[in-house]
Design an enzyme around this catalytic site. Structure first.
Site, mmCIF file in Angstrom:
data_model
loop_
_atom_site.group_PDB
_atom_site.id
_atom_site.type_symbol
_atom_site.label_atom_id
_atom_site.label_comp_id
_atom_site.label_asym_id
_atom_site.label_seq_id
_atom_site.Cartn_x
_atom_site.Cartn_y
_atom_site.Cartn_z
ATOM 1 C CG HIS A 173 -9.737 -26.155 -32.948
ATOM 2 N ND1 HIS A 173 -10.633 -25.966 -33.972
ATOM 3 C CD2 HIS A 173 -10.474 -26.376 -31.830
ATOM 4 C CE1 HIS A 173 -11.873 -26.060 -33.505
ATOM 5 N NE2 HIS A 173 -11.803 -26.300 -32.202
ATOM 6 C CD GLU B 184 -7.713 -28.458 -28.396
ATOM 7 O OE1 GLU B 184 -8.643 -28.776 -27.634
ATOM 8 O OE2 GLU B 184 -7.799 -28.509 -29.645
ATOM 9 C CG HIS C 263 -10.524 -29.208 -36.930
ATOM 10 N ND1 HIS C 263 -9.668 -30.177 -36.443
ATOM 11 C CD2 HIS C 263 -11.421 -28.979 -35.960
ATOM 12 C CE1 HIS C 263 -10.061 -30.532 -35.226
ATOM 13 N NE2 HIS C 263 -11.125 -29.827 -34.907
ATOM 14 C CD GLU D 103 -15.237 -27.644 -37.238
ATOM 15 O OE1 GLU D 103 -14.503 -27.581 -36.239
ATOM 16 O OE2 GLU D 103 -16.091 -28.529 -37.395
ATOM 17 C CG HIS E 17 -17.353 -27.149 -31.345
ATOM 18 N ND1 HIS E 17 -16.853 -27.189 -32.629
ATOM 19 C CD2 HIS E 17 -16.285 -26.962 -30.531
ATOM 20 C CE1 HIS E 17 -15.527 -27.049 -32.593
ATOM 21 N NE2 HIS E 17 -15.170 -26.900 -31.331
ATOM 22 C CG HIS F 136 -13.981 -22.412 -29.413
ATOM 23 N ND1 HIS F 136 -14.187 -22.576 -30.763
ATOM 24 C CD2 HIS F 136 -13.580 -23.633 -28.953
ATOM 25 C CE1 HIS F 136 -13.901 -23.828 -31.108
ATOM 26 N NE2 HIS F 136 -13.553 -24.484 -30.029
ATOM 27 C CG ASP G 119 -13.976 -26.627 -26.800
ATOM 28 O OD1 ASP G 119 -14.601 -26.888 -27.843
ATOM 29 O OD2 ASP G 119 -12.808 -26.991 -26.630
#
Length: 353
Positions: A164, A167, A137, A99, A21, A19, A271
């Protein structure tokens, strides 16, 4: 033929980051907001103020930072397409999940059209090392009917999905009770909020989108109980575990032991660097309480299995793709700094070192 020797090195399969970004690499160190909902809003504000060229530069830097940390495959979620372009241009490996956002059920068609347009633009970059998927998302940014449309698209076109899920406590409060800061923010926008009376995992099952979920990557999964873990196992989904991000944002620890006991495919993810500051999967393994051979398996073959790529990468075997990394020989016992790989290869090509 060139010969490279590392007498004090350890040759291992390339690490798999489940994972990331990458398009947010330029925001490292710029968001110190401790409150998670406000942190999310601040990220959105900074993204809105970022030029497309900056996203691409950020993603390219993120790929290179990962290579310096021995990462040869990433599962990236983003909205700009920059990670897909960067990985293609640099010859990287990964799965990029486009996304889609849209909490207002009255605007499903607009969100869905934006998604299909983005997918159409990004398909040109798909190759043997680079796959394309979709990412509705999170429950606080995606309406129930939009989840349904995206799940239907993924099934019909065979696209992998990342979401996600479970969380934060704030997400659970929204889904279960129709309360909390996410609920307040949605109501402030004129969007109706309904208490679902169940966990986020059970909510997606109720919507019919988390059934037969092979190819689904559920990110975080902190706020889960035994029933949720059983649902995830039976659905065929995998989990991306991000212990440092969970800690930074105060979400609590995910039940890694329960995931593994249930037989769920689990990989580790960093992340974004906005959350954790670097690309070190070794630091994630340490944060997860893993070391030695157990840590190495989780960072390599188990991560590959979570992405459905265990036949191509994740171990040193004849016939696989030669994604390799060389680290100092103490790697399994004393995690080195984030940029610690002495050599990194993707599909047999030297990309770092």
């Amino acid at each position: 033929m060139e010969s490279l020797e590392f007498p004090q090195g350890a040759l291992v399969p390339g690490l798999v980051n489940c994972h990331t970004h990458l398009e947010l690499t330029h925001l490292a160190g710029r968001v110190a907001e401790p409150d998670f909902p406000r942190w999310i809003r601040r990220i959105r504000e900074l993204k809105d103020a970022t030029a497309p060229a900056t996203f691409l530069q950020a993603a390219e830097q993120g790929v290179k930072d990962g290579w310096a940390a021995g990462v040869t495959c990433v599962a990236d979620t983003g909205s700009t397409g920059a990670a897909m372009e960067a990985l293609h241009a640099l010859g990287g490996r990964g799965v990029v999940y486009q996304e889609v956002f849209g909490p207002d059920p009255e605007r499903v068609e607009q969100s869905f059209e934006e998604l299909t347009h983005a997918l159409g633009r990004l398909r040109r970059y798909v190759n043997g090392r680079l796959g394309l998927g979709v990412s509705p998302h999170a429950p606080y940014t995606v309406s129930a009917p939009l989840y349904g449309r995206v799940a239907e698209l993924a099934r019909s076109e065979g696209l992998p999905v990342a979401v996600h899920l479970a969380e934060s406590p704030e997400e659970t409060a929204l889904v279960r009770d129709g309360a909390g800061p996410f609920a307040e923010a949605l109501r402030a926008r004129g969007i109706a909020v309904e208490a679902r009376g169940r966990s986020p995992v059970q909510y997606l099952v109720r919507l019919g989108v988390l059934e037969h979920a092979t190819g689904w990557l559920c990110i975080h999964c902190v706020q889960v109980d035994e029933r949720d873990v059983a649902i995830l196992r039976d659905s065929g989904a995998a989990v991306a575990h991000c212990p440092r991000s969970n800690r930074v944002h105060g979400h609590g620890p995910a039940p890694l032991t329960a995931f593994r006991r249930a037989g769920l495919p689990v990989g580790l993810g960093t992340d974004s660097v906005v959350s954790v500051g670097d690309s070190s999967l070794l630091a994630e393994a340490a944060a997860a309480g893993l070391d030695g051979e157990d840590a190495l398996r989780m960072l390599t073959i188990e991560g590959a299995r979570a992405l459905g790529l265990e036949r191509e990468i994740g171990s040193l075997e004849v016939g696989k793709q030669a994604d390799l990394a060389v680290f100092p020989s103490t790697i399994l016992h004393r995690p080195p700094p984030p940029s610690s790989a002495l050599l990194t290869l993707v599909a047999g090509r030297v990309v770092h070192g």
